[in-house]
Design a protein around this motif. Structure first.
Motif, PDB file in Angstrom:
ATOM      1  N   UNK A 297       0.815  -1.210   0.000  1.00  0.00           N
ATOM      2  CA  UNK A 297       0.000   0.000   0.000  1.00  0.00           C
ATOM      3  C   UNK A 297       0.850   1.263   0.000  1.00  0.00           C
ATOM      4  N   UNK A 298       0.450   2.213  -0.859  1.00  0.00           N
ATOM      5  CA  UNK A 298       1.054   3.543  -0.872  1.00  0.00           C
ATOM      6  C   UNK A 298       0.166   4.456  -0.037  1.00  0.00           C
ATOM      7  N   UNK A 299       0.657   4.868   1.111  1.00  0.00           N
ATOM      8  CA  UNK A 299      -0.162   5.645   2.046  1.00  0.00           C
ATOM      9  C   UNK A 299      -0.152   7.116   1.639  1.00  0.00           C
ATOM     10  N   UNK A 300      -1.079   7.465   0.749  1.00  0.00           N
ATOM     11  CA  UNK A 300      -1.218   8.846   0.299  1.00  0.00           C
ATOM     12  C   UNK A 300      -2.685   9.241   0.368  1.00  0.00           C
ATOM     13  N   UNK A 301      -3.033  10.315  -0.332  1.00  0.00           N
ATOM     14  CA  UNK A 301      -4.387  10.850  -0.212  1.00  0.00           C
ATOM     15  C   UNK A 301      -5.466   9.867  -0.635  1.00  0.00           C
ATOM     16  N   UNK A 302      -5.132   8.868  -1.455  1.00  0.00           N
ATOM     17  CA  UNK A 302      -6.135   7.908  -1.920  1.00  0.00           C
ATOM     18  C   UNK A 302      -6.629   7.006  -0.801  1.00  0.00           C
ATOM     19  N   UNK A 303      -5.819   6.806   0.216  1.00  0.00           N
ATOM     20  CA  UNK A 303      -6.221   5.962   1.351  1.00  0.00           C
ATOM     21  C   UNK A 303      -6.644   6.774   2.562  1.00  0.00           C
ATOM     22  N   UNK A 304      -6.766   8.068   2.397  1.00  0.00           N
ATOM     23  CA  UNK A 304      -7.161   8.914   3.519  1.00  0.00           C
ATOM     24  C   UNK A 304      -8.554   8.558   4.022  1.00  0.00           C
ATOM     25  N   UNK A 305      -9.431   8.158   3.130  1.00  0.00           N
ATOM     26  CA  UNK A 305     -10.790   7.792   3.534  1.00  0.00           C
ATOM     27  C   UNK A 305     -10.781   6.559   4.441  1.00  0.00           C
ATOM     28  N   UNK A 306      -9.859   5.632   4.203  1.00  0.00           N
ATOM     29  CA  UNK A 306      -9.747   4.458   5.073  1.00  0.00           C
ATOM     30  C   UNK A 306      -9.217   4.876   6.441  1.00  0.00           C
ATOM     31  N   UNK A 307      -8.211   5.733   6.454  1.00  0.00           N
ATOM     32  CA  UNK A 307      -7.633   6.184   7.721  1.00  0.00           C
ATOM     33  C   UNK A 307      -8.656   6.901   8.583  1.00  0.00           C
ATOM     34  N   UNK A 308      -9.483   7.694   7.979  1.00  0.00           N
ATOM     35  CA  UNK A 308     -10.478   8.439   8.746  1.00  0.00           C
ATOM     36  C   UNK A 308     -11.584   7.541   9.287  1.00  0.00           C
ATOM     37  N   UNK A 309     -11.727   6.337   8.726  1.00  0.00           N
ATOM     38  CA  UNK A 309     -12.750   5.402   9.205  1.00  0.00           C
ATOM     39  C   UNK A 309     -12.136   4.197   9.923  1.00  0.00           C
ATOM     40  N   UNK A 310     -10.844   4.265  10.219  1.00  0.00           N
ATOM     41  CA  UNK A 310     -10.162   3.090  10.760  1.00  0.00           C
ATOM     42  C   UNK A 310     -10.674   2.679  12.127  1.00  0.00           C
ATOM     43  N   UNK A 311     -11.330   3.595  12.863  1.00  0.00           N
ATOM     44  CA  UNK A 311     -11.889   3.235  14.166  1.00  0.00           C
ATOM     45  C   UNK A 311     -13.194   2.473  14.009  1.00  0.00           C
ATOM     46  N   UNK A 312     -13.908   2.752  12.923  1.00  0.00           N
ATOM     47  CA  UNK A 312     -15.195   2.075  12.702  1.00  0.00           C
ATOM     48  C   UNK A 312     -15.062   0.824  11.841  1.00  0.00           C
ATOM     49  N   UNK A 313     -14.063   0.815  10.960  1.00  0.00           N
ATOM     50  CA  UNK A 313     -13.873  -0.346  10.094  1.00  0.00           C
ATOM     51  C   UNK A 313     -13.275  -1.517  10.867  1.00  0.00           C
ATOM     52  N   UNK A 314     -13.729  -2.714  10.507  1.00  0.00           N
ATOM     53  CA  UNK A 314     -13.201  -3.942  11.097  1.00  0.00           C
ATOM     54  C   UNK A 314     -12.189  -4.534  10.120  1.00  0.00           C
ATOM     55  N   UNK A 315     -10.923  -4.585  10.534  1.00  0.00           N
ATOM     56  CA  UNK A 315      -9.876  -5.168   9.699  1.00  0.00           C
ATOM     57  C   UNK A 315      -9.688  -6.653   9.983  1.00  0.00           C
ATOM     58  N   UNK A 316     -10.632  -7.244  10.682  1.00  0.00           N
ATOM     59  CA  UNK A 316     -10.635  -8.679  10.975  1.00  0.00           C
ATOM     60  C   UNK A 316      -9.338  -9.114  11.662  1.00  0.00           C
ATOM     61  N   UNK A 317      -8.824  -8.243  12.504  1.00  0.00           N
ATOM     62  CA  UNK A 317      -7.622  -8.571  13.268  1.00  0.00           C
ATOM     63  C   UNK A 317      -6.322  -8.459  12.500  1.00  0.00           C
ATOM     64  N   UNK A 318      -6.364  -7.917  11.278  1.00  0.00           N
ATOM     65  CA  UNK A 318      -5.155  -7.808  10.456  1.00  0.00           C
ATOM     66  C   UNK A 318      -5.019  -6.363   9.993  1.00  0.00           C
ATOM     67  N   UNK A 319      -4.201  -5.604  10.671  1.00  0.00           N
ATOM     68  CA  UNK A 319      -4.009  -4.198  10.354  1.00  0.00           C
ATOM     69  C   UNK A 319      -3.256  -4.020   9.033  1.00  0.00           C
ATOM     70  N   UNK A 320      -3.741  -3.143   8.143  1.00  0.00           N
ATOM     71  CA  UNK A 320      -2.979  -2.818   6.931  1.00  0.00           C
ATOM     72  C   UNK A 320      -1.692  -2.089   7.299  1.00  0.00           C
TER      73      UNK A 320
END
Length: 604
Positions: free
Chosen positions: A357-380
């Motif tokens: 993963x390239x952590x840039x503006x395209x993944x900002x939406x995931x970062x802002x929802x990371x508290x609500x999203x369930x990563x199934x125990x596997x953090x990106x």
């Protein structure tokens, strides 16, 4: 006290029989363990060479697994009218005689797993009217004959995997009108037994693992209206799924995993409007295209783990308003843009781990929802840029997001005017190089407002260059280069002017200095090249025919006039005239061709 112990030790069976809990005294075979309180007889792992005798008539469960039994004879268990569960697994059974289980009218479960059966004679399951589960897996069965299972009409589950099956007869499953689950794993089948499966009108689950079938043809699973779950796993040769292979099915769960699919089978999936679960994991699929899954209105989960995904296009999940889980772990994705989803608010589980993963503006939406999203125990984890490499998503603070998750807009680097004036047939190249973070994609728009593809006479090369091969007059116009990334876009235009080349030296005119060939010239050239297939036309043919016919009539008229005057000079006499006309043959030798025929007149 000693009296009670004696009774328990030597009179157990009589006491249990008296209270209806057990069986008659002396009814437990040697080397077997009996549990009268639950009516079980356990003879597992006792090195038995044959089925022992002396079982209680009240036994409900009989375990003969892990022995050395080779044959099951006719009516072998006829006295066990209460038996409900019979286990013959892990023996050396190579033959079961017809009516071997006759009399077991209450038997519900029969396991013959891991034996040496090669064929099942018709009638071997006679009398098993109550059977619900039959396990024939891990044998050496080569073929299922017609009507093999016709007497187990109430069977609900058939385990037939890990056999040497090469053929299933069309009526092999005849009579299994209540079968709900069928497992056909690891066999030698080379095609889907479509005709045999049509007998299973109540089937809800099919599992087919580890087969060598290379394609799913149209109507592969027809007339299975109640089928809800189809699992196809580990078919390494499967690379083709026909567009109508799944038509007519009302599946809610579909798994086609560990196969050789290089693309999502959109055409085959579009019929599955009730589908909720889709697993295409471990296929060499490289892209999820945009706007092609919209027909799967009820889809909730998509699993595409361990594939070869390079990108998920915008609009990939457009129209999927119930979509709540995406599993794309262990791929080659550098990003996942918010525009891929119908609504990210519905997304609950997201597996992105195992991707560069390239952590840039395209993944900002995931970062802002990371508290609500369930990563199934596997953090990106971020793979780039260097400043955030190897950091997990949960490690970032809110203040860091705006500063670190940024992008640099796309920018075309060389904006010098590009214009080409060439003669027809010349190959032209237009350069378009861009920069940005993330690296922008290059798209060319033709003079006809169409997107130029990477293939064809006019194409876009991998480095973004526009190539016009063998330029034609109609290619003339303005072409536009677009450089686009998540942060913005840039564009520039180029001009192409193609001069026409004369195609025929007899052309009445040609403007030598003109850059466009006159339309009249093109029409003239086209007309000149059309040669007539015959040396004469229809009008000439009609005139020639008419003149020949008139010539013939003139000759006949002159003859009649001559006869008239001749007869007048002879007075009143009776005369007869015979006129013969023999036309010249068009096939045979007609002389030198000077005469059109032969005319003869006889006067009497």
């Amino acid at each position: 006290m000693m009296f009670v112990e004696s009774v328990v030790r030597w009179g157990t069976w009589s006491i249990l029989l008296q209270f209806g809990l057990g069986v008659s005294a002396g009814s437990c075979p040697s080397r077997c363990a009996c549990r009268p309180e639950v009516r079980e007889v356990i003879c597992s792992g006792k090195y038995l060479n044959s089925v022992p005798e002396g079982f209680s008539n009240d036994a409900r469960r009989l375990d003969l697994s892990r022995n050395k039994i080779k044959t099951v004879g006719r009516r072998q268990f006829s006295g066990l009218v209460q038996l409900q569960d019979l286990d013959l697994s892990d023996n050396l059974i190579s033959m079961i005689e017809v009516e071997a289980f006759l009399g077991l009218k209450n038997l519900k479960t029969l396991r013959i797993k891991n034996n040496r059966l090669k064929i099942l004679p018709v009638g071997v399951f006679s009398g098993l009217y109550s059977l619900r589960l039959l396990d024939l897996s891990q044998n050496e069965i080569l073929v299922f004959l017609d009507y093999t299972f016709k007497e187990v009409a109430n069977l609900q589950t058939l385990e037939a995997g890990e056999n040497d099956l090469v053929f299933i007869s069309q009526r092999a499953f005849f009579g299994l009108q209540n079968l709900q689950e069928l497992n056909l794993d690891r066999s030698n089948l080379t095609s889907i037994p479509t005709e045999a499966l049509t007998q299973l009108q109540s089937l809800t689950v099919i599992r087919m693992f580890r087969l060598t079938i290379s394609s799913l043809p149209n109507n592969a699973f027809r007339r299975l209206p109640r089928l809800r779950t189809l699992q196809i796993l580990n078919w390494p040769a499967l690379d083709t799924i026909a567009s109508n292979s799944l038509i007519g099915l009302n599946l809610t769960s579909l798994t086609i995993s560990s196969c050789n699919l290089t693309a999502v089978p959109y055409a085959a999936l579009r019929h599955l409007v009730y589908l909720r679960f889709l697993d295409l994991s471990y296929n060499p699929i490289t892209v999820i295209q945009g706007n092609l899954l919209g027909d799967l209105l009820r889809l909730q989960e998509l699993h595409l783990a361990g594939a070869s995904l390079l990108r998920i296009e915008p609009g990939a999940f457009k129209g999927l308003s119930f979509f709540r889980m995406l599993n794309v772990t262990s791929n080659m994705l550098t990003t996942l843009e918010e525009s891929a989803f119908h609504s990210v608010g519905n997304l609950q589980v997201l597996r992105l781990d195992g991707n560069p993963l390239a952590c840039d503006c395209r993944l900002l939406w995931v970062m802002r929802r990371r508290q609500r999203l369930n990563f199934d125990g596997h953090q990106p984890t971020c793979s780039s840029p260097d400043a955030v490499q190897q950091r997990e998503f949960r490690d970032f603070s809110e203040k860091e997001l705006v500063r670190l998750f940024t992008c640099r807009p796309a920018r075309i680097m060389d904006r010098r005017p590009q214009e080409a004036r060439v003669e027809e047939g010349t190959t032209v190249l237009f350069s378009c190089k861009a920069d940005g973070d993330p690296f922008p994609t290059i798209t060319w728009i033709s003079s006809h407002k169409n997107t130029v593809s990477p293939t064809g006479r006019i194409r876009v090369l991998p480095n973004g260059t526009l190539e016009v091969r063998f330029a034609q007059v109609q290619d003339s116009g303005t072409y536009q280069c677009l450089a686009v990334n998540a942060a913005g876009n840039d564009s520039m235009s180029v001009g192409l002017y193609v001069k026409g080349v004369p195609r025929n030296k007899t052309t009445p005119f040609f403007l030598e200095e003109s850059w466009v060939e006159p339309p009249d010239l093109q029409n003239a050239n086209s007309s000149a090249q059309m040669a007539k297939p015959y040396p004469f036309d229809a009008k000439t043919l009609i005139i020639a025919t008419t003149m020949g016919f008139l010539s013939f009539l003139s000759s006949v008229a002159i003859c009649f006039v001559f006869m008239f005057f001749w007869s007048q000079s002879k007075g009143q006499i009776k005369h007869t005239a015979t006129i013969d006309f023999v036309p010249r043959s068009s096939v045979g030798g007609g002389g030198d061709g000077a005469d059109g025929g032969r005319f003869t007149m006889k006067l009497i």
